[in-house]
Design a protein around this motif. Sequence first.
Motif, PDB file in Angstrom:
ATOM      1  N   ASN A  29       0.805  -1.204   0.000  1.00 61.98           N
ATOM      2  CA  ASN A  29       0.000   0.000   0.000  1.00 61.98           C
ATOM      3  C   ASN A  29       0.843   1.261   0.000  1.00 61.98           C
ATOM      4  O   ASN A  29       0.330   2.342   0.230  1.00 61.98           O
ATOM      5  CB  ASN A  29      -0.978  -0.008   1.182  1.00 61.98           C
ATOM      6  N   ILE A  30       2.145   1.124  -0.229  1.00 60.56           N
ATOM      7  CA  ILE A  30       3.034   2.271  -0.303  1.00 60.56           C
ATOM      8  C   ILE A  30       3.397   2.543  -1.750  1.00 60.56           C
ATOM      9  O   ILE A  30       3.309   3.651  -2.246  1.00 60.56           O
ATOM     10  CB  ILE A  30       4.309   2.013   0.512  1.00 60.56           C
ATOM     11  N   ASP A  31       3.799   1.483  -2.443  1.00 68.43           N
ATOM     12  CA  ASP A  31       4.260   1.654  -3.823  1.00 68.43           C
ATOM     13  C   ASP A  31       4.041   0.337  -4.544  1.00 68.43           C
ATOM     14  O   ASP A  31       4.459  -0.717  -4.065  1.00 68.43           O
ATOM     15  CB  ASP A  31       5.744   2.030  -3.816  1.00 68.43           C
ATOM     16  N   LYS A  32       3.410   0.359  -5.683  1.00 68.86           N
ATOM     17  CA  LYS A  32       3.157  -0.866  -6.439  1.00 68.86           C
ATOM     18  C   LYS A  32       3.925  -0.807  -7.753  1.00 68.86           C
ATOM     19  O   LYS A  32       3.834   0.141  -8.496  1.00 68.86           O
ATOM     20  CB  LYS A  32       1.666  -1.032  -6.706  1.00 68.86           C
ATOM     21  N   ARG A  33       4.706  -1.867  -7.983  1.00 72.00           N
ATOM     22  CA  ARG A  33       5.454  -1.920  -9.221  1.00 72.00           C
ATOM     23  C   ARG A  33       5.853  -3.369  -9.483  1.00 72.00           C
ATOM     24  O   ARG A  33       5.808  -4.214  -8.605  1.00 72.00           O
ATOM     25  CB  ARG A  33       6.705  -1.043  -9.149  1.00 72.00           C
ATOM     26  N   ALA A  34       6.283  -3.659 -10.664  1.00 67.53           N
ATOM     27  CA  ALA A  34       6.762  -4.988 -11.001  1.00 67.53           C
ATOM     28  C   ALA A  34       8.006  -4.837 -11.858  1.00 67.53           C
ATOM     29  O   ALA A  34       8.037  -4.030 -12.778  1.00 67.53           O
ATOM     30  CB  ALA A  34       5.696  -5.784 -11.752  1.00 67.53           C
ATOM     31  N   VAL A  35       9.038  -5.633 -11.544  1.00 75.31           N
ATOM     32  CA  VAL A  35      10.255  -5.654 -12.337  1.00 75.31           C
ATOM     33  C   VAL A  35      10.373  -7.049 -12.908  1.00 75.31           C
ATOM     34  O   VAL A  35      10.443  -8.022 -12.163  1.00 75.31           O
ATOM     35  CB  VAL A  35      11.487  -5.318 -11.478  1.00 75.31           C
ATOM     36  N   LYS A  36      10.411  -7.180 -14.223  1.00 74.99           N
ATOM     37  CA  LYS A  36      10.359  -8.492 -14.844  1.00 74.99           C
ATOM     38  C   LYS A  36      11.561  -8.725 -15.736  1.00 74.99           C
ATOM     39  O   LYS A  36      12.091  -7.821 -16.360  1.00 74.99           O
ATOM     40  CB  LYS A  36       9.075  -8.647 -15.657  1.00 74.99           C
ATOM     41  N   THR A  37      11.972  -9.972 -15.790  1.00 77.17           N
ATOM     42  CA  THR A  37      12.981 -10.404 -16.736  1.00 77.17           C
ATOM     43  C   THR A  37      12.291 -11.266 -17.776  1.00 77.17           C
ATOM     44  O   THR A  37      11.080 -11.462 -17.749  1.00 77.17           O
ATOM     45  CB  THR A  37      14.094 -11.181 -16.035  1.00 77.17           C
ATOM     46  N   ALA A  38      13.074 -11.812 -18.669  1.00 77.88           N
ATOM     47  CA  ALA A  38      12.488 -12.541 -19.792  1.00 77.88           C
ATOM     48  C   ALA A  38      11.742 -13.784 -19.349  1.00 77.88           C
ATOM     49  O   ALA A  38      10.805 -14.210 -20.009  1.00 77.88           O
ATOM     50  CB  ALA A  38      13.585 -12.905 -20.777  1.00 77.88           C
ATOM     51  N   ASP A  39      12.147 -14.381 -18.223  1.00 75.07           N
ATOM     52  CA  ASP A  39      11.531 -15.622 -17.781  1.00 75.07           C
ATOM     53  C   ASP A  39      11.050 -15.445 -16.346  1.00 75.07           C
ATOM     54  O   ASP A  39      11.764 -14.911 -15.513  1.00 75.07           O
ATOM     55  CB  ASP A  39      12.538 -16.769 -17.856  1.00 75.07           C
ATOM     56  N   GLU A  40       9.822 -15.911 -16.052  1.00 77.78           N
ATOM     57  CA  GLU A  40       9.263 -15.767 -14.719  1.00 77.78           C
ATOM     58  C   GLU A  40       9.286 -17.081 -13.961  1.00 77.78           C
ATOM     59  O   GLU A  40       8.393 -17.367 -13.170  1.00 77.78           O
ATOM     60  CB  GLU A  40       7.845 -15.209 -14.808  1.00 77.78           C
ATOM     61  N   THR A  41      10.323 -17.896 -14.195  1.00 77.35           N
ATOM     62  CA  THR A  41      10.401 -19.193 -13.512  1.00 77.35           C
ATOM     63  C   THR A  41      10.416 -19.011 -12.006  1.00 77.35           C
ATOM     64  O   THR A  41       9.823 -19.780 -11.272  1.00 77.35           O
ATOM     65  CB  THR A  41      11.646 -19.961 -13.968  1.00 77.35           C
ATOM     66  N   MET A  42      11.096 -17.988 -11.547  1.00 79.14           N
ATOM     67  CA  MET A  42      11.156 -17.722 -10.112  1.00 79.14           C
ATOM     68  C   MET A  42      10.658 -16.312  -9.858  1.00 79.14           C
ATOM     69  O   MET A  42      11.037 -15.378 -10.567  1.00 79.14           O
ATOM     70  CB  MET A  42      12.575 -17.884  -9.589  1.00 79.14           C
ATOM     71  N   LYS A  43       9.795 -16.158  -8.838  1.00 81.37           N
ATOM     72  CA  LYS A  43       9.187 -14.862  -8.607  1.00 81.37           C
ATOM     73  C   LYS A  43       9.079 -14.592  -7.115  1.00 81.37           C
ATOM     74  O   LYS A  43       8.612 -15.428  -6.338  1.00 81.37           O
ATOM     75  CB  LYS A  43       7.796 -14.820  -9.244  1.00 81.37           C
ATOM     76  N   LEU A  44       9.524 -13.422  -6.715  1.00 85.71           N
ATOM     77  CA  LEU A  44       9.367 -12.945  -5.340  1.00 85.71           C
ATOM     78  C   LEU A  44       8.316 -11.852  -5.341  1.00 85.71           C
ATOM     79  O   LEU A  44       8.398 -10.898  -6.117  1.00 85.71           O
ATOM     80  CB  LEU A  44      10.694 -12.380  -4.817  1.00 85.71           C
ATOM     81  N   SER A  45       7.297 -11.975  -4.504  1.00 84.32           N
ATOM     82  CA  SER A  45       6.278 -10.937  -4.400  1.00 84.32           C
ATOM     83  C   SER A  45       6.009 -10.647  -2.931  1.00 84.32           C
ATOM     84  O   SER A  45       6.223 -11.491  -2.062  1.00 84.32           O
ATOM     85  CB  SER A  45       4.985 -11.355  -5.107  1.00 84.32           C
ATOM     86  N   TYR A  46       5.545  -9.443  -2.656  1.00 85.85           N
ATOM     87  CA  TYR A  46       5.275  -9.082  -1.262  1.00 85.85           C
ATOM     88  C   TYR A  46       4.161  -8.061  -1.182  1.00 85.85           C
ATOM     89  O   TYR A  46       3.981  -7.225  -2.070  1.00 85.85           O
ATOM     90  CB  TYR A  46       6.538  -8.568  -0.571  1.00 85.85           C
ATOM     91  N   THR A  47       3.396  -8.150  -0.113  1.00 89.96           N
ATOM     92  CA  THR A  47       2.220  -7.315   0.085  1.00 89.96           C
ATOM     93  C   THR A  47       2.182  -6.809   1.523  1.00 89.96           C
ATOM     94  O   THR A  47       2.282  -7.604   2.460  1.00 89.96           O
ATOM     95  CB  THR A  47       0.927  -8.106  -0.198  1.00 89.96           C
ATOM     96  N   ALA A  48       2.022  -5.514   1.699  1.00 84.58           N
ATOM     97  CA  ALA A  48       1.900  -4.936   3.035  1.00 84.58           C
ATOM     98  C   ALA A  48       0.531  -5.267   3.624  1.00 84.58           C
ATOM     99  O   ALA A  48      -0.490  -5.288   2.923  1.00 84.58           O
ATOM    100  CB  ALA A  48       2.099  -3.429   2.973  1.00 84.58           C
ATOM    101  N   TYR A  49       0.501  -5.520   4.918  1.00 78.69           N
ATOM    102  CA  TYR A  49      -0.730  -5.937   5.593  1.00 78.69           C
ATOM    103  C   TYR A  49      -0.637  -5.507   7.052  1.00 78.69           C
ATOM    104  O   TYR A  49       0.467  -5.472   7.617  1.00 78.69           O
ATOM    105  CB  TYR A  49      -0.871  -7.464   5.487  1.00 78.69           C
ATOM    106  N   ASP A  50      -1.751  -5.157   7.651  1.00 80.62           N
ATOM    107  CA  ASP A  50      -1.805  -4.827   9.078  1.00 80.62           C
ATOM    108  C   ASP A  50      -2.654  -5.864   9.794  1.00 80.62           C
ATOM    109  O   ASP A  50      -3.818  -6.083   9.415  1.00 80.62           O
ATOM    110  CB  ASP A  50      -2.403  -3.438   9.301  1.00 80.62           C
ATOM    111  N   ILE A  51      -2.090  -6.498  10.793  1.00 80.99           N
ATOM    112  CA  ILE A  51      -2.876  -7.450  11.577  1.00 80.99           C
ATOM    113  C   ILE A  51      -3.494  -6.733  12.771  1.00 80.99           C
ATOM    114  O   ILE A  51      -2.905  -5.816  13.345  1.00 80.99           O
ATOM    115  CB  ILE A  51      -2.031  -8.663  12.029  1.00 80.99           C
ATOM    116  N   GLN A  52      -4.697  -7.159  13.119  1.00 86.97           N
ATOM    117  CA  GLN A  52      -5.481  -6.521  14.175  1.00 86.97           C
ATOM    118  C   GLN A  52      -5.480  -7.392  15.428  1.00 86.97           C
ATOM    119  O   GLN A  52      -5.753  -8.587  15.364  1.00 86.97           O
ATOM    120  CB  GLN A  52      -6.929  -6.312  13.699  1.00 86.97           C
TER     121      GLN A  52
END
Length: 380
Positions: A29-52
């Motif tokens: 929720n701060i900044d959304k972007r994607a950086v991609k290379t030619a092959d997506e065999t391996m992918k790291l993704s992350y999402t901000a979240y607040d636990i209550q």
Amino acid sequence: MTNRRQFIKNTGLMAGVTLIGSTIKACDNIDKRAVKTADETMKLSYTAYDIQMKHVFTIASSSRSTTPVMLVQVEYDGVIGYGEAAMPPYLGESHLTAAKFLEQVNLSQFSSPFLLEDILDYIENIKPGNYAAKASVDIALHDLLGKLLNEPLHKLWGLNPEKTPNTSFTIGIDHREVVRKKVKEASAYNILKVKLGKGNDKAMIETIRSVSDVPLCVDVNQGWKDKHEALDLIYWLKEKGVLFVEQPMPKSKEGRDDMAWLTQNSPLPTIADEALQTVADVLPLKGVYSGINIKLMKCGGLRAARKMITIARALDMKVMIGCMTATSCPISAAAQLSPLVDWADLDGNLLISNDVYQGLKVVKGKITLNNKPGIGVIKL
């Protein structure tokens, strides 16, 4: 103990595994972007979240009702490993710092996700600190490898799931009626962890004892300042059925002599928490504390935690595995190590109302490991 790389080599499962490229994706929720290379065999993704939090959580130094976390995924060949950075304010990490760290992670340089030691060495050396962010990648990679091998981590490590300890359930500092309510809600647990250190310590214990006689452990969060008063209170706590005292006095190097004196004279074990972060901190604490509390978010993940357990046992120190308030993801990861420890405080997921994973179960107060591969969680 055979190291991870050698184990994987011995299984022959490294043969033919290739990583051609990677995708690093930041979804927060701060900044959304994607950086991609030619092959997506391996992918790291992350999402901000607040636990209550279900209840406002109060310790000697602060109170809070939410905790920021970063939900992390590492995907390889259609298989996803889950990780998480849980970041209570005192750690000094946040959604912003975690995102800045994770956007620097480039997995395309590694030929296989099974090169765990090489990858984690790289993660460690990207920049100092950022241990919760590092732990999130460490956990996700361990989960991924367990899933690729189709086995839970505790089985791959040769650990007996029958040897898991009870987990304590944490009772934060609060008014008497709220404390009594919390204790009644925790009636299924065989040990309670009580937060102390704000000057109402005896009132907290007496309130709990008015409704429960289960064994207690206490966490002072550096709240006591005088070693003689601390020792008197520890003797009183022992009479009230307390098993050990966590971080009774300040972690400062200046106060280390007082802490060592307290440990030498205490009728109960003393456990380091704030005084301990990662592997290099264990050896200097010999003789200062009776044991250590290991938290994945502080030490950088499962690899560092296993090293800390080995060192502590060599020093004849007690070992506790603890946690931050978090989802079931990092709690279930830490639970994979629980057959190796004396005590566990793995209730962080039980204190929140918006978990996004299902994993660790507590049955009659005891940590119960499932047979799901990796860290044993599924995403809801």
